[in-house]
Design a protein around this motif. Structure first.
Motif, mmCIF file in Angstrom:
data_model
loop_
_atom_site.group_PDB
_atom_site.id
_atom_site.type_symbol
_atom_site.label_atom_id
_atom_site.label_comp_id
_atom_site.label_asym_id
_atom_site.label_seq_id
_atom_site.Cartn_x
_atom_site.Cartn_y
_atom_site.Cartn_z
ATOM 1 N N GLY A 31 0.838 -1.318 0.069
ATOM 2 C CA GLY A 31 -0.124 0.042 0.129
ATOM 3 C C GLY A 31 1.212 0.923 -0.241
ATOM 4 O O GLY A 31 1.884 1.201 -0.541
ATOM 5 N N TYR A 32 0.092 2.243 -0.381
ATOM 6 C CA TYR A 32 0.994 3.815 0.653
ATOM 7 C C TYR A 32 1.077 4.177 1.347
ATOM 8 O O TYR A 32 1.178 3.711 3.003
ATOM 9 N N PHE A 33 2.880 4.552 1.181
ATOM 10 C CA PHE A 33 3.846 5.213 2.669
ATOM 11 C C PHE A 33 4.059 6.392 2.230
ATOM 12 O O PHE A 33 4.215 6.454 1.547
ATOM 13 N N ILE A 34 4.092 7.221 3.529
ATOM 14 C CA ILE A 34 4.861 8.325 3.613
ATOM 15 C C ILE A 34 6.292 8.450 3.959
ATOM 16 O O ILE A 34 6.568 7.812 5.104
ATOM 17 N N THR A 35 7.404 8.716 3.131
ATOM 18 C CA THR A 35 8.945 9.069 3.997
ATOM 19 C C THR A 35 8.947 9.931 4.341
ATOM 20 O O THR A 35 8.646 10.991 3.723
ATOM 21 N N VAL A 36 9.625 10.001 5.531
ATOM 22 C CA VAL A 36 10.452 11.305 5.984
ATOM 23 C C VAL A 36 12.064 11.387 6.141
ATOM 24 O O VAL A 36 12.625 10.281 6.690
ATOM 25 N N LYS A 37 13.030 12.270 5.381
ATOM 26 C CA LYS A 37 13.822 12.503 5.863
ATOM 27 C C LYS A 37 13.832 12.915 7.086
ATOM 28 O O LYS A 37 14.038 14.068 7.878
ATOM 29 N N PRO A 38 15.417 12.426 7.654
ATOM 30 C CA PRO A 38 15.542 12.582 9.098
ATOM 31 C C PRO A 38 16.323 14.232 8.731
ATOM 32 O O PRO A 38 16.837 14.379 7.813
ATOM 33 N N SER A 39 16.592 15.141 9.710
ATOM 34 C CA SER A 39 16.929 16.020 9.968
ATOM 35 C C SER A 39 18.388 16.108 9.832
ATOM 36 O O SER A 39 18.486 17.198 9.224
ATOM 37 N N ASP A 40 19.311 14.695 10.490
ATOM 38 C CA ASP A 40 20.327 15.130 9.946
ATOM 39 C C ASP A 40 21.296 15.087 9.425
ATOM 40 O O ASP A 40 22.597 14.291 8.665
ATOM 41 N N LYS A 41 20.179 14.565 8.270
ATOM 42 C CA LYS A 41 20.608 14.017 7.144
ATOM 43 C C LYS A 41 20.980 12.908 6.326
ATOM 44 O O LYS A 41 21.693 12.535 6.151
ATOM 45 N N GLU A 42 21.806 12.912 7.940
ATOM 46 C CA GLU A 42 22.660 11.585 7.858
ATOM 47 C C GLU A 42 21.806 9.763 8.288
ATOM 48 O O GLU A 42 22.180 8.120 7.817
ATOM 49 N N GLY A 43 20.845 10.448 8.962
ATOM 50 C CA GLY A 43 20.064 8.602 9.416
ATOM 51 C C GLY A 43 19.281 8.046 8.689
ATOM 52 O O GLY A 43 19.018 8.656 7.964
ATOM 53 N N ARG A 44 18.133 7.166 9.225
ATOM 54 C CA ARG A 44 17.292 6.378 8.327
ATOM 55 C C ARG A 44 16.316 7.049 8.163
ATOM 56 O O ARG A 44 15.243 8.402 8.716
ATOM 57 N N GLU A 45 15.741 7.222 6.838
ATOM 58 C CA GLU A 45 14.577 7.450 7.313
ATOM 59 C C GLU A 45 13.230 7.064 7.696
ATOM 60 O O GLU A 45 13.020 5.655 7.677
ATOM 61 N N THR A 46 12.046 7.714 7.777
ATOM 62 C CA THR A 46 10.922 7.165 8.738
ATOM 63 C C THR A 46 9.525 6.812 7.523
ATOM 64 O O THR A 46 9.557 7.517 6.875
ATOM 65 N N CYS A 47 9.092 5.606 8.014
ATOM 66 C CA CYS A 47 8.029 5.607 6.664
ATOM 67 C C CYS A 47 6.621 5.230 7.665
ATOM 68 O O CYS A 47 7.184 4.571 8.720
ATOM 69 N N VAL A 48 5.770 5.962 7.260
ATOM 70 C CA VAL A 48 4.506 6.436 7.991
ATOM 71 C C VAL A 48 3.434 5.638 6.713
ATOM 72 O O VAL A 48 3.541 5.828 5.914
ATOM 73 N N TRP A 49 3.282 4.017 7.663
ATOM 74 C CA TRP A 49 2.029 3.880 6.875
ATOM 75 C C TRP A 49 0.138 3.965 6.823
ATOM 76 O O TRP A 49 0.362 4.630 7.766
ATOM 77 N N LEU A 50 -0.001 4.118 5.511
ATOM 78 C CA LEU A 50 -1.280 5.423 5.650
ATOM 79 C C LEU A 50 -2.580 4.020 5.422
ATOM 80 O O LEU A 50 -2.022 3.163 4.629
ATOM 81 N N ARG A 51 -3.163 3.816 6.486
ATOM 82 C CA ARG A 51 -4.488 2.823 6.334
ATOM 83 C C ARG A 51 -5.468 3.481 5.260
ATOM 84 O O ARG A 51 -6.552 4.393 5.445
ATOM 85 N N ALA A 52 -5.568 3.664 3.981
ATOM 86 C CA ALA A 52 -6.582 4.208 2.925
ATOM 87 C C ALA A 52 -6.943 3.131 2.390
ATOM 88 O O ALA A 52 -8.077 3.581 1.112
ATOM 89 N N ALA A 53 -7.050 2.041 2.066
ATOM 90 C CA ALA A 53 -7.481 0.879 0.879
ATOM 91 C C ALA A 53 -9.293 0.994 1.878
ATOM 92 O O ALA A 53 -9.768 0.615 0.717
ATOM 93 N N GLU A 54 -9.529 1.333 2.368
ATOM 94 C CA GLU A 54 -10.832 1.157 2.768
ATOM 95 C C GLU A 54 -12.125 2.679 1.765
ATOM 96 O O GLU A 54 -12.716 2.152 1.744
ATOM 97 N N ASP A 55 -10.979 3.075 1.663
ATOM 98 C CA ASP A 55 -11.877 4.889 1.186
ATOM 99 C C ASP A 55 -11.477 4.840 0.089
ATOM 100 O O ASP A 55 -10.355 5.070 -0.777
ATOM 101 N N LYS A 56 -12.320 3.893 -1.154
ATOM 102 C CA LYS A 56 -11.688 4.367 -2.858
ATOM 103 C C LYS A 56 -11.736 5.611 -3.494
ATOM 104 O O LYS A 56 -10.880 5.684 -4.022
ATOM 105 N N GLY A 57 -11.641 6.830 -2.434
ATOM 106 C CA GLY A 57 -12.037 7.831 -3.274
ATOM 107 C C GLY A 57 -10.425 8.614 -2.402
ATOM 108 O O GLY A 57 -10.218 9.233 -2.776
#
Length: 100
Positions: A31-57
């Motif tokens: 499914g869908y997720f948002i990647t967020v870059k770390p503020s220090d530009k050296e760490g790993r990205e954070t992924c936030v997964w979205l629960r969207a499958a139930e909403d077709k719109g």
């Protein structure tokens, strides 16, 4: 039957309100997720997964935003370790409001 809550009741409910700004991605089978870059530009990205499958719109809107910077707002929930799901055990955000 669901009942509507007045604004005062909604404000008093426990929970974590989140706003996530990052790049929207889609992974087949997960499914869908948002990647967020770390503020220090050296760490790993954070992924936030979205629960969207139930909403077709919402899914149609997300399809047009894949690869773009978005902002999602909603209640944050964490996937339990013992639940078999198509996404890893990490934070989920029901994307009730999405903008780019």
């Amino acid at each position: 039957m669901p009942t509507s809550k007045n604004p005062q009741e909604a404000r008093n409910e426990q929970g974590i309100q989140a706003e996530v700004r990052g790049i929207l991605h889609f992974e087949s089978g997960r499914g869908y997720f948002i990647t967020v870059k770390p503020s220090d530009k050296e760490g790993r990205e954070t992924c936030v997964w979205l629960r969207a499958a139930e909403d077709k719109g919402l899914v149609r809107k997300l399809q047009g935003l894949d690869g773009k910077e978005v902002i999602a707002r909603g209640n944050l929930a964490q996937m339990p370790q013992d639940v078999g799901a198509s996404v890893p055990p990490s934070g989920h955000l029901p994307a009730t409001r999405l903008s780019n």
